[in-house]
Every structure is written in structure tokens, then in C-alpha cells.
Design a protein around this motif. Structure first.
Motif, PDB file in Angstrom:
ATOM      1  N   TRP A   1       0.820  -1.210   0.000  1.00 14.50           N
ATOM      2  CA  TRP A   1       0.000   0.000   0.000  1.00 14.50           C
ATOM      3  C   TRP A   1       0.857   1.265   0.000  1.00 14.50           C
ATOM      4  O   TRP A   1       0.483   2.275  -0.581  1.00 14.50           O
ATOM      5  N   GLN A   2       2.008   1.189   0.649  1.00 17.33           N
ATOM      6  CA  GLN A   2       2.905   2.349   0.652  1.00 17.33           C
ATOM      7  C   GLN A   2       3.359   2.668  -0.769  1.00 17.33           C
ATOM      8  O   GLN A   2       3.354   3.831  -1.195  1.00 17.33           O
ATOM      9  N   ALA A   3       3.720   1.630  -1.522  1.00 16.44           N
ATOM     10  CA  ALA A   3       4.165   1.838  -2.898  1.00 16.44           C
ATOM     11  C   ALA A   3       3.014   2.229  -3.813  1.00 16.44           C
ATOM     12  O   ALA A   3       3.173   3.066  -4.707  1.00 16.44           O
ATOM     13  N   GLU A   4       1.836   1.659  -3.592  1.00 19.99           N
ATOM     14  CA  GLU A   4       0.683   1.906  -4.472  1.00 19.99           C
ATOM     15  C   GLU A   4       0.092   3.294  -4.276  1.00 19.99           C
ATOM     16  O   GLU A   4      -0.233   3.993  -5.242  1.00 19.99           O
TER      17      GLU A   4
ATOM     18  N   GLY B   1      -9.563  -4.485  -1.806  1.00 19.90           N
ATOM     19  CA  GLY B   1      -9.134  -4.666  -3.187  1.00 19.90           C
ATOM     20  C   GLY B   1      -9.666  -3.621  -4.136  1.00 19.90           C
ATOM     21  O   GLY B   1      -9.097  -3.390  -5.206  1.00 19.90           O
ATOM     22  N   TYR B   2     -10.779  -2.971  -3.750  1.00 20.79           N
ATOM     23  CA  TYR B   2     -11.354  -1.908  -4.582  1.00 20.79           C
ATOM     24  C   TYR B   2     -10.935  -0.510  -4.127  1.00 20.79           C
ATOM     25  O   TYR B   2     -11.344   0.479  -4.721  1.00 20.79           O
ATOM     26  N   SER B   3     -10.165  -0.428  -3.046  1.00 16.39           N
ATOM     27  CA  SER B   3      -9.807   0.879  -2.487  1.00 16.39           C
ATOM     28  C   SER B   3      -8.844   1.624  -3.405  1.00 16.39           C
ATOM     29  O   SER B   3      -7.984   1.025  -4.047  1.00 16.39           O
ATOM     30  N   ALA B   4      -9.004   2.946  -3.392  1.00 16.93           N
ATOM     31  CA  ALA B   4      -8.157   3.789  -4.235  1.00 16.93           C
ATOM     32  C   ALA B   4      -7.306   4.750  -3.413  1.00 16.93           C
ATOM     33  O   ALA B   4      -6.693   5.648  -3.962  1.00 16.93           O
ATOM     34  N   GLY B   5      -7.274   4.572  -2.102  1.00 20.70           N
ATOM     35  CA  GLY B   5      -6.494   5.472  -1.269  1.00 20.70           C
ATOM     36  C   GLY B   5      -6.708   5.198   0.197  1.00 20.70           C
ATOM     37  O   GLY B   5      -7.314   4.187   0.595  1.00 20.70           O
ATOM     38  N   LEU B   6      -6.211   6.113   1.022  1.00 24.88           N
ATOM     39  CA  LEU B   6      -6.223   5.921   2.465  1.00 24.88           C
ATOM     40  C   LEU B   6      -7.640   5.790   3.020  1.00 24.88           C
ATOM     41  O   LEU B   6      -7.901   4.921   3.853  1.00 24.88           O
ATOM     42  N   ALA B   7      -8.564   6.622   2.555  1.00 24.10           N
ATOM     43  CA  ALA B   7      -9.922   6.589   3.103  1.00 24.10           C
ATOM     44  C   ALA B   7     -10.582   5.231   2.858  1.00 24.10           C
ATOM     45  O   ALA B   7     -11.219   4.656   3.754  1.00 24.10           O
ATOM     46  N   GLY B   8     -10.447   4.723   1.644  1.00 22.45           N
ATOM     47  CA  GLY B   8     -11.035   3.421   1.331  1.00 22.45           C
ATOM     48  C   GLY B   8     -10.421   2.299   2.148  1.00 22.45           C
ATOM     49  O   GLY B   8     -11.125   1.400   2.605  1.00 22.45           O
TER      50      GLY B   8
ATOM     51  N   MET C   1       2.131 -14.200  -8.877  1.00 19.48           N
ATOM     52  CA  MET C   1       1.316 -14.596 -10.027  1.00 19.48           C
ATOM     53  C   MET C   1       0.199 -13.612 -10.356  1.00 19.48           C
ATOM     54  O   MET C   1      -0.368 -13.669 -11.440  1.00 19.48           O
ATOM     55  N   MET C   2      -0.143 -12.736  -9.421  1.00 15.87           N
ATOM     56  CA  MET C   2      -1.272 -11.840  -9.633  1.00 15.87           C
ATOM     57  C   MET C   2      -1.058 -10.538  -8.896  1.00 15.87           C
ATOM     58  O   MET C   2      -0.133 -10.406  -8.092  1.00 15.87           O
ATOM     59  N   SER C   3      -1.934  -9.564  -9.139  1.00 15.56           N
ATOM     60  CA  SER C   3      -1.845  -8.290  -8.436  1.00 15.56           C
ATOM     61  C   SER C   3      -2.320  -8.446  -6.998  1.00 15.56           C
ATOM     62  O   SER C   3      -2.989  -9.428  -6.655  1.00 15.56           O
ATOM     63  N   TRP C   4      -1.997  -7.449  -6.171  1.00 15.18           N
ATOM     64  CA  TRP C   4      -2.439  -7.542  -4.776  1.00 15.18           C
ATOM     65  C   TRP C   4      -3.961  -7.460  -4.681  1.00 15.18           C
ATOM     66  O   TRP C   4      -4.552  -8.041  -3.768  1.00 15.18           O
ATOM     67  N   HIS C   5      -4.600  -6.759  -5.627  1.00 17.34           N
ATOM     68  CA  HIS C   5      -6.067  -6.706  -5.647  1.00 17.34           C
ATOM     69  C   HIS C   5      -6.652  -8.115  -5.824  1.00 17.34           C
ATOM     70  O   HIS C   5      -7.558  -8.521  -5.088  1.00 17.34           O
ATOM     71  N   GLN C   6      -6.130  -8.831  -6.802  1.00 17.15           N
ATOM     72  CA  GLN C   6      -6.630 -10.185  -7.051  1.00 17.15           C
ATOM     73  C   GLN C   6      -6.313 -11.116  -5.885  1.00 17.15           C
ATOM     74  O   GLN C   6      -7.107 -11.996  -5.538  1.00 17.15           O
ATOM     75  N   MET C   7      -5.155 -10.895  -5.269  1.00 15.25           N
ATOM     76  CA  MET C   7      -4.761 -11.739  -4.137  1.00 15.25           C
ATOM     77  C   MET C   7      -5.741 -11.587  -2.975  1.00 15.25           C
ATOM     78  O   MET C   7      -6.194 -12.582  -2.390  1.00 15.25           O
ATOM     79  N   VAL C   8      -6.114 -10.357  -2.616  1.00 11.12           N
ATOM     80  CA  VAL C   8      -7.034 -10.184  -1.488  1.00 11.12           C
ATOM     81  C   VAL C   8      -8.432 -10.671  -1.845  1.00 11.12           C
ATOM     82  O   VAL C   8      -9.166 -11.158  -0.979  1.00 11.12           O
ATOM     83  N   TRP C   9      -8.813 -10.581  -3.104  1.00  8.93           N
ATOM     84  CA  TRP C   9     -10.109 -11.124  -3.513  1.00  8.93           C
ATOM     85  C   TRP C   9     -10.113 -12.646  -3.376  1.00  8.93           C
ATOM     86  O   TRP C   9     -11.108 -13.246  -2.966  1.00  8.93           O
ATOM     87  N   PHE C  10      -8.993 -13.268  -3.744  1.00  7.54           N
ATOM     88  CA  PHE C  10      -8.876 -14.719  -3.609  1.00  7.54           C
ATOM     89  C   PHE C  10      -9.003 -15.121  -2.138  1.00  7.54           C
ATOM     90  O   PHE C  10      -9.709 -16.078  -1.796  1.00  7.54           O
TER      91      PHE C  10
END
Length: 407
Positions: A46-49, A103-110, A169-178
Motif C-alpha cells: 500500500w505504501q508503494a501503491e 481490493g477496490y480501495s483507491a487510497g487511504l480513506a477506502g 502470479m497476480m496483483s495484490w487486488h486479485q490476491m485479497v479477492w482470492f
């Protein structure tokens, strides 16, 4: 059918129900603890993203921990009204939804919203699952509670470790959804296999008197749990810095922490059974005195012996907790096991969140060696509390007798 056959069938059914309760509780504990420690893996992502600073990252971790700790007691009350199975299943779903939202968050608030939702769900597991195992095994619960606690450490290792492989193998979004989907599977298992009747049991007058007489021991037990959690988190906070001062590389520090966690998992598994075999006082005295001695040894030994000692340190650090969890049902005020576990976990989880801050402030004032020595002194301070608790446990044991539930 003879009476002997009927008794045999009842005993077999009771054994199956106990096993089903234990392993479902273990699955829930592994998932929930894995979800809790998954945050550590995600913080640098999240720090990098999102370009978050350390302050924001610390706030995210603290927000999840505070939500989980603060809702332990309300979760226990919800279980009394809705039933433990429903509350735990809904909590597991809520924790999974939290990671789905992350996984759908776009920033700190989400992320803040997602972690609050996850923390709400995670708050249900400890008080409900612990009480279920305790009720299933009753006087023989110490060993099974040790197994249950060991399952949490398995989850802490397996889920973040598996997540790190998924990130290849996948993005962090896909990983948390899994992993959210995995949470949904565990929630279904809880809804199907977890025992339905977790409401407080009606006690006879003798049991009520015994529970009331044990009331004076619960605050002492809670104080021991808070100090024990503080020692564990304080030690883990300063260990990397001490190893770095001794010339350890980052990879060596990572391996050192893994050694501590492996020893800790073994300690939780073994000490629950040792507590049942040798008693609470003996086990706590050995583990806490061993913890203090091991921490002092880490301060004076060179790097290689320290690395060899760390699994033993982990065993001592985590071993006490299994013994304490197994004692909660015995000292639960008014026999309310669910409420007692909720209060106990609120204290220990809250202490785990606050202690690194307090020891960090102390470290700024006296240095890392002084702060680490303070953790050893805190471990030693548990010894007189354990001795003071012993007469209350002895009184509980002497008063114990089979009790017929009141009509």
C-alpha cells in the motif's frame, strides 16, 4: 438396545461433536489470525501503491487492531443473543468483505473503511470459538485450547506466506479477492459444522457459588495476560534492532523472526497440554522465568548463540498464553465463559497494540538494550502474580464436583 450400548453411542456422539467443534474452531482461528497478520504484508504494498507515509501505515495497522480489540465484548454479547454459530459465521463473512473492499480501495480513506469492516468481523472469533472449545471439553479443555491456539499460529504463517506466493502470479487486488473467497468458504464451514447451542448454560446453585468464589481470581489472570502480551510485543519490537547492532543482515533478521515464531507455535501447542499435566502455577513460573532469563541472554550473547536460542525464546514467550487461555473458563465471573473470554482478549490484544508504543518511548529514553531489559523485568513481575493466583485455583479445584444443571 442395552443401556451399555446406549451409553456407548452417546459417548461416541459426544466425541464426534467435540472433534467437530475443535477443528471448526481451529479453521476459524487460522483464517482470522491469518487475516490479522496479512496486514503486515500489505503495508509496504500500500505504501508503494498509494504513496502513504509511515504515520499513515501505522494508523492503518492501529485502526484494525483497535477495532478488533474494542469489539470483543460486544461480539460476546451478540453471540448470547444470536447464537455463537450465527455470530461467528457472520463475522467471518464480514472479515472477508473487508478484504474484498480493500481490493477496490483507491487510497487511504477506502483502506480505512475496509480495515474497520475487517476488524469488526475479526472481533467475533476469539471469544466465541474459545468458549465453544471450552464448553465442548469442559474440565479437559486445557489441551484442546492449546491446539486451538496453535491453529492461530499456523494461520499467521500460512496465509501471509501463501499471499506472498500469490503476489508473484497476480496483483495484490486479485490476491485479497482470492483470500476473501477463502473466508467465504470458512464461513460456510462454520455455518454447517460449528455447534449451534453456545448460549450461557443454566447453572445449579453449587456451580453458581463456585463461579462466584472464583471471581476474585479473574482480575489477577487478566493482569497476567496483559503483562504477558506486553512482554511478547515489546521483545518482538526491539529484537530486529538488537540483531542489527550485532551485524545481522536483513535476511538474517527475517530468519531470526521466523525462528521465534516457530518456537512460539510449538509453545502454544505444548504448554496447553503441559498446563493440564503439571498445573497452571508450575507452567507459568517456568515459562515466565525462562522468558526473563532468555531475554537477558539475548542481550549478552553474540549473534550465533542468540540465533540458536531464539526458538526457545519463542516457546517461552508464547507458551504462557495457552495456559492462561485454558484457565479463563475456570475463573470466569458468574460462569459466563463467553463474556470472560471477550474481556480477556480485549485486555491482551489491547496490550499488544499499546505495549510497543510504551516500550518505544522508553527505548528513546534509555536505548534499545534498556527497553529490552524492561521487558525481562516485566516478565519477572508476572511471577508474584502467578503465585497470588495459585490459592484461587486451588480453591476452585477443591470445590469442583459434578453439577447437575438447574431445571
Amino acid at each position: 438396545m442395552t443401556a451399555l450400548d446406549a451409553n456407548g453411542r452417546k459417548a461416541a456422539a459426544r466425541t464426534v461433536a467435540r472433534g467437530r467443534t475443535l477443528w471448526t474452531a481451529c479453521a476459524a482461528h487460522a483464517l482470522h489470525d491469518g487475516y490479522t497478520d496479512l496486514i503486515y504484508l500489505l503495508l509496504p504494498v500500500w505504501q508503494a501503491e498509494f504513496g502513504l507515509g509511515y504515520g499513515a501505515l501505522a494508523f492503518l495497522r492501529g485502526l484494525a487492531a483497535a477495532t478488533m480489540a474494542g469489539l470483543q465484548v460486544p461480539a460476546g454479547r451478540a453471540a448470547e443473543r444470536l447464537g455463537g454459530r450465527t455470530t461467528l459465521a457472520l463475522g467471518t463473512v464480514l472479515a472477508a468483505i473487508g478484504y474484498l473492499l480493500a481490493g477496490y480501495s483507491a487510497g487511504l480513506a477506502g483502506l480505512c473503511v475496509a480495515l474497520v469492516v475487517t476488524g469488526c468481523g475479526l472481533s467475533t472469533q476469539h471469544p466465541i470459538a474459545s468458549a465453544a472449545v471450552s464448553r465442548a471439553y469442559q474440565d479437559d479443555a486445557r489441551g484442546p485450547l492449546g491446539t486451538y491456539n496453535f491453529a492461530g499460529d499456523v494461520g499467521k504463517a500460512a496465509i501471509p506466506g501463501g499471499a506472498s506466493l500469490l503476489l508473484v502470479m497476480m496483483s495484490w487486488h486479485q490476491m485479497v479477492w482470492f483470500l476473501a473467497a477463502l473466508g467465504a468458504v470458512v464461513a460456510v464451514a462454520v455455518a454447517v459444522f460449528f455447534p449451534a447451542n453456545l448460549r450461557p448454560v443454566s447453572l445449579g446453585k453449587k456451580a453458581e457459588g463456585r463461579a462466584s468464589g472464583a471471581h476474585g481470581g479473574f482480575p489477577l489472570l487478566l493482569a497476567i495476560g496483559i503483562l504477558d502480551s506486553s512482554v511478547r510485543m515489546g521483545f518482538l519490537t526491539f529484537l530486529p534492532f538488537l540483531l542489527k547492532e550485532q551485524g545481522a543482515s536483513l535476511s538474517t533478521i527475517g530468519s531470526a523472526l521466523a525462528l521465534v515464531f516457530i518456537g512460539g507455535a510449538a509453545g502454544k501447542f505444548a504448554c496447553g497440554w503441559l498446563g493440564a499435566r503439571f498445573g497452571v502455577l508450575a507452567t507459568v513460573l517456568v515459562t515466565e522465568a525462562g522468558t526473563a532469563a532468555a531475554i537477558l541472554s539475548v542481550l549478552v550473547l553474540p549473534l550465533v548463540p542468540v540465533l540458536a536460542l531464539l526458538p526457545v525464546v519463542g516457546l517461552m514467550l508464547n507458551g504462557t498464553s495457552s495456559v492462561l487461555y485454558g484457565t479463563v473458563p475456570e475463573l470466569a465471573p458468574s460462569g459466563r465463559t463467553d463474556r470472560a473470554f471477550a474481556i480477556f482478549y480485549t485486555g491482551t490484544i489491547g496490550a499488544g497494540a499499546i505495549a510497543p508504543i510504551l516500550f518505544g518511548i522508553l527505548g528513546d529514553a534509555v536505548g534499545s538494550h534498556g527497553a529490552m531489559m524492561a521487558t525481562a523485568i516485566t516478565a519477572a513481575a508476572i511471577l508474584p502474580l502467578a503465585i497470588a493466583l495459585s490459592p484461587r485455583l486451588a480453591a476452585k479445584a477443591s470445590a469442583h464436583a459434578p453439577v447437575t444443571p438447574a431445571d
